[in-house]
Write an enzyme that holds these catalytic residues in place. Structure first.
Site: not given
Length: 446
Positions: A241, A102
């Site tokens: 992200d 992530s």
């Protein structure tokens, strides 16, 4: 029962340090494959990844694991987490895998698993897979070993899906948009989708080299985006992200707009059109009290959950909500997706701008957030929050706030830190309370 390998969002850690090793990745593939083989047919798993250097290693290991227990593998390469969830569903696969950590830097990596419905796995499934990881897994006989193939049009499928969530009657013609892809999974699909909808696209964070993911770019480092938006005269900036399940926006003045403001914008717009379900939205305990007060004024409810988009989604499904998310920018729109999708959420925000004809600074700042402060206290072990001295300081702080603010104090689910958050109407009081609690925790955590 406590989980050994799975955390709040799959398995995650520093690469080549247990549990994030090639050997573990292969074992997870074997265990998950064995668990999801539930009938007499050719089983299929979709594997995507972000742009980390270690993605090649972990992808290869997982292919070996899945094929060894008789599952066929579909490789889609660098793709957003929500794209993997969508493709798992649309390809009628038995399982989906996203290899990503992530918003973490490149040295970390992780494994996220999705069921055939595109949703993250239940606790029961994760526990069953953990039991298999530590046990003996039956391998398939030679004729039944799985095959692996790479699907070249996966990016196009996701771009088409994302565009389909944007209102048909609207276009982005002439709108200058800066998109920051964090040198991550969406570096190709996000700029392409915006360009195909007519936008004048300025793309940054689109040159991954295996080591620069989330490094000074993306939703956790928006400074470059802010500067680029102002310098280019763009109408808005969008930051994703590393795996593109998170969204932060920058208005035309260079001001950062967090997930709370974005959720308020989407919820109000959907309520106005009669689309909002569940009577409101779902947010976590970290969302600002200003959001809750603002929604109440507009007749929109708000349900809070524990931190983590998994908890948000569970509450949405139980209560019939179709908007939920986190202050950090995980926004789940269940009309379209089974997990957070930064690009799809961004398209809803862009639709609001186009329809209003007003600048982002006017449309997206829905409320004035209350002073809120979050600090982390690292600890080596034990349970600092159970100490009597810490409990006494927390009780005193709650009495001082007297219902006019909130405290959220919790251990992190991903690292050995205690997160201490307070908010209220008085910024100095908030800072004093957080400092006192942090000092109390540090005194017993040393």
């Amino acid at each position: 029962m406590a989980r050994k390998y799975f955390g709040t969002d799959g398995i995650r850690g520093a690469t080549n340090i247990a549990p994030m090793t090639a050997a573990m990745a292969m074992q997870v593939g074997m265990a998950a494959g064995a668990h999801f083989r539930r009938g007499d047919y050719r089983h299929r798993v979709v594997i995507g990844k972000d742009t980390r250097l270690s993605g090649y290693m972990l992808e290869s290991a997982m292919v070996a694991g899945f094929t060894s227990v008789g599952m066929d593998v579909v490789l889609v390469g660098p793709m957003p987490t929500p794209a993997v969830a969508m493709l798992t569903q649309s390809m009628r696969a038995d399982l989906g895998v996203m290899i990503s950590a992530s918003h973490n830097l490149y040295a970390d990596n992780g494994i996220k698993l999705f069921g055939p419905d595109g949703y993250k796995l239940s606790d029961a499934d994760e526990l069953a897979i953990e039991a298999l990881i530590d046990g003996e897994i039956a391998l398939s006989p030679s004729p039944d070993i799985g095959r692996a193939r790479r699907v070249e049009d996966a990016r196009g499928r996701y771009i088409h899906f994302a565009k389909s969530t944007f209102p048909e009657q609207l276009r982005l013609d002439g709108m200058r948009i800066v998109i920051d892809c964090a040198h991550g999974a969406a570096y190709q699909v996000a700029p392409a989708a915006l360009w195909e909808l007519g936008a004048d696209v300025i793309a940054i964070g689109t040159s991954p080299n295996g080591k620069n993911i989330n490094d000074g770019v993306g939703s956790t480092s928006p400074q470059t985006l802010c500067e680029t938006v102002v310098a280019s005269g763009a109408a808005i900036g969008i930051a994703l992200d590393g795996d593109a399940d998170r969204l932060i926006v920058v208005d035309e003045t260079g001001r950062v707009i967090d997930g709370d403001q974005l959720m308020a914008t989407i919820a109000e717009g959907w309520a106005r059109r009669g689309r909002l379900r569940g009577g409101g939205l779902v947010a976590t305990v970290m969302s600002n009290l200003g959001l809750e007060r603002h929604l109440q004024k507009h007749g929109i409810g708000m349900l809070r959950t524990a931190v983590g988009d998994r908890h948000v989604l569970e509450a949405m499904r139980r209560g019939g909500f179709n908007v939920g998310g986190e202050q950090s920018g995980h926004i789940i729109l269940s009309d379209y997706a089974t997990t957070g999708d930064g690009l799809v959420a961004a398209l809803q925000i862009l639709a609001e701008l186009v329809e209003s004809g007003r600048p982002a600074s006017n449309v997206l700042h829905r409320f004035e957030p209350l002073p809120q402060l979050l600090k982390n206290v690292r600890f080596r072990g034990g349970k600092p929050l159970e100490a009597d001295s810490v409990k006494a300081v927390i009780a005193g702080a709650e009495a001082e706030l007297n219902g006019a603010g909130r405290l959220v104090i919790r251990p992190s689910g991903t690292e050995p830190v205690i997160r201490v958050m307070a908010e209220g109407d008085d910024a100095e009081q908030v800072k004093s309370i957080v400092d006192r609690i942090c000092n109390a925790v540090q005194a017993v955590a040393a």
